[in-house]
Motif scaffolding. Sequence first.
Motif, PDB file in Angstrom:
ATOM      1  N   TYR A 115     -59.131  35.225  43.665  1.00 33.50           N
ATOM      2  CA  TYR A 115     -58.430  34.645  44.818  1.00 33.50           C
ATOM      3  C   TYR A 115     -58.446  35.620  45.993  1.00 33.50           C
ATOM      4  CZ  TYR A 115     -56.649  30.936  41.792  1.00 33.50           C
ATOM      5  OH  TYR A 115     -56.552  29.860  40.954  1.00 33.50           O
ATOM      6  N   ASN A 116     -58.329  36.912  45.696  1.00 33.15           N
ATOM      7  CA  ASN A 116     -58.405  37.914  46.760  1.00 33.15           C
ATOM      8  C   ASN A 116     -59.769  37.893  47.440  1.00 33.15           C
ATOM      9  OD1 ASN A 116     -56.375  39.017  44.624  1.00 33.15           O
ATOM     10  ND2 ASN A 116     -55.888  40.153  46.487  1.00 33.15           N
ATOM     11  N   VAL A 117     -60.815  37.786  46.616  1.00 32.96           N
ATOM     12  CA  VAL A 117     -62.178  37.770  47.157  1.00 32.96           C
ATOM     13  C   VAL A 117     -62.404  36.528  48.006  1.00 32.96           C
ATOM     14  CG1 VAL A 117     -64.624  37.657  46.564  1.00 32.96           C
ATOM     15  CG2 VAL A 117     -63.101  39.162  45.265  1.00 32.96           C
ATOM     16  N   ALA A 118     -62.011  35.356  47.470  1.00 29.13           N
ATOM     17  CA  ALA A 118     -62.193  34.104  48.206  1.00 29.13           C
ATOM     18  C   ALA A 118     -61.391  34.116  49.507  1.00 29.13           C
ATOM     19  CB  ALA A 118     -61.778  32.916  47.339  1.00 29.13           C
ATOM     20  N   GLY A 119     -60.161  34.623  49.426  1.00 31.49           N
ATOM     21  CA  GLY A 119     -59.329  34.698  50.630  1.00 31.49           C
ATOM     22  C   GLY A 119     -59.906  35.641  51.665  1.00 31.49           C
ATOM     23  N   SER A 120     -60.449  36.774  51.212  1.00 34.35           N
ATOM     24  CA  SER A 120     -61.024  37.737  52.160  1.00 34.35           C
ATOM     25  C   SER A 120     -62.263  37.172  52.838  1.00 34.35           C
ATOM     26  CB  SER A 120     -61.365  39.042  51.438  1.00 34.35           C
ATOM     27  OG  SER A 120     -62.363  38.836  50.452  1.00 34.35           O
TER      28      SER A 120
END
Length: 404
Positions: free
Chosen positions: A231-236
Amino acid sequence: MLRSFRIPLLFLFIGSLLGVFLRWQFIEPTRGINYSNFLHGHSHIMFLGWVFNALYLAFVFNHIEQHRQQFFKILFYVLQTLMVAMLISFPLQGYGFWSISFSTLHTLGAFVFAVNFIRQTSSVSSLSMQCVRIALIFFLVSAAGPFSLGYLMANDLGATNWYNFSIYFYLHFQYNGFFFFGILALFISQLESREIQFNVNLARTSILLFTVACIPAYLLSTLWAKPGYAYNVAGSIAALLQLAGWVIFLKMVFDVASSLRNNFTSPSRSLLTLAPLALTAKFVLQILSAFPVIAQLAYELRPIVIAYLHLVLVGGISAFLFSWYMETSFIRADRAKAATLVFIVSFIGMECALILSPRWSAVQPVLLFSASEYIFGFSLLLSLSYLLFGLASRKKADKNHPFG
């Protein structure tokens, strides 16, 4: 319809007074007051009474011919009745039966507005109209957040993460969807109506990036729950796409900077400087929030969350709307210089106080007063600026005004 444009300014002032009252609770709490209920009332008035109303009227003013505006005028005043009902019900009961009923009816009214507006403007293909349609669609998407609250509360899920997910869902698609695309639509409409030649390809590219990134960018609002690094990667990635879109859009704006200086009034130019700066900070902060440590820190430090929300709503969205009001002569720019100065000073002061408040013990010996007292003082000044903008609004049409 001219008098209708004063209604958003009235709700803005009333909503700001609720904000001042809420800040006072940190200095001298009022007995028998439910802080959360008043907070819900404050946010609904600022979102719907101020921004939604202003964009509603601006969209109709820009894109609906006068002889076809009667339906939208009637619907607008129906929505104002519901706004007054929410202004009363939310402070009294928070998310209760009546407040949820009134907000649901308001959302249904907004749906009627969106459908009829899109239908009546189906033949318009301008870039500004495309932004309007995207804004309205995201407004309807955001409604899933508050609609779900009734189900969550009825099933005793109000204390779970799902409650916060619903709140942030609404906030995200309002801020990054409806509000943001709404002001983009108004800005591009000004360029189009004044025949300022701008790079349409750059503008289209930026709008495409904003649109594609808006939905996955919601994941940034869930990272505090630690759903996983994916989720962090997708959000970034979504945040980077939004920043890229913003850089491209600013490139388009800088290319026509000289035309903007020649076509906009002095106080309006000041606000059009503040708004992009605030929005640039927003996009940078979104990228930083993708890092787990910062996401958790931002969630735990409530003043930082409030500073971010005010950064966007006050420094970005409201600053631009005031500029638009001036450029369309709904606010007289020659009478709004003091309002603009007080607005900018109070906004910057409040942001600084909110950001420093978690570490206030280090600066209080120099600044003498507590963080709560400074924040209260700046919120009072901000409310004063809204009053001054309202007093500078045009009360009647004349031969030089579009409604004259």
